[in-house]
Scaffold this motif. Sequence first.
Motif, PDB file in Angstrom:
ATOM      1  N   CYS A  22       0.846  -1.169   0.039  1.00  0.00           N
ATOM      2  CA  CYS A  22      -0.027  -0.023  -0.098  1.00  0.00           C
ATOM      3  C   CYS A  22       1.017   1.097   0.027  1.00  0.00           C
ATOM      4  N   CYS A  30      -0.101   3.575   3.204  1.00  0.00           N
ATOM      5  CA  CYS A  30       0.420   3.084   4.715  1.00  0.00           C
ATOM      6  C   CYS A  30       1.409   2.102   4.860  1.00  0.00           C
ATOM      7  N   HIS A  67       1.428  -1.135   4.388  1.00  0.00           N
ATOM      8  CA  HIS A  67       1.114  -2.340   4.563  1.00  0.00           C
ATOM      9  C   HIS A  67       1.396  -3.047   3.548  1.00  0.00           C
ATOM     10  N   CYS A 116      -6.827  -0.896   0.039  1.00  0.00           N
ATOM     11  CA  CYS A 116      -5.787  -1.689   0.880  1.00  0.00           C
ATOM     12  C   CYS A 116      -6.473  -2.310   1.933  1.00  0.00           C
ATOM     13  N   CYS A 124      -5.852  -0.090   5.266  1.00  0.00           N
ATOM     14  CA  CYS A 124      -6.398   1.375   5.592  1.00  0.00           C
ATOM     15  C   CYS A 124      -7.367   1.723   4.562  1.00  0.00           C
TER      16      CYS A 124
HETATM   17 ZN   LIG Z   1      -2.697   1.015   3.312  1.00  0.00          ZN
END
Ligand SMILES: [Zn+2]
Length: 231
Positions: free
Chosen positions: A116, A119, A121, A135, A138
């Motif tokens: 992502c 963020c 991730h 994502c 988030c």
């Molecule tokens: Zn994210």
Amino acid sequence: MKPEKIVILTGAGVSAESGLGTFRDAGGLWSEYDLQDVATPEGFARDPVLVHRFYNARRANCIAAAPNLAHAALARLEQEFPGEVTLVTQNIDDLHERAGSRNVIHMHGELMRALCAACDHRWDAPPEMAAGAPCPACQAPATRPDVVWFGEFPYQMERIGTLLAQCDLFAAIGTSGTVYPAAGFVAEARMAGAATVELTLEPSEVSGQFDTRQHGPATETVPAWVEGLLA
Ligand SMILES: [Zn+2]
């Protein structure tokens, strides 16, 4: 004297005989795309649909490909060598893992993982990624392949630097020696006093910096080299 800590850098030449091409090869998947369009953050910002289509095709090729004798020999080395063996790969495919290697650093990321951009991730990529997909952490519509593009910093460079400074044998396999920082690893290993060997189809751009070199297909040179180390 037998080495105790081996660091092995692998590049496209290891996966070439499994049928996975690169931008250097003419024809096939690669000739339809421009590197600036599909392997830069700017290209992704411009046309994420095109970039996902390209990596979806590469992911499908990777899933259909099988590890070859070079991947298998390196997995065997990790399992049977009494010391420590670390693979640092420039390849984004998972053929080392599928051959049985466990100690693998993907400095240019992994085709089978998603990232992502909002963020950071990371998760296992589905076979088909879509532009604008949310994502899972988030919900931002900022999912991208977890691969390092031109203009981005390779992963785990600090850990790789430490490994190079501590190794007593460094091998570069199937690398062209044109992409930095990986092309500079041989110099780092030499400074640390490591023996260095190059196993490539043809002499690389940095071939002269290695103590020894063997040229030929990876499926022939790598199993023979591993055999010698384990003998
Ligand atoms: Zn994210």
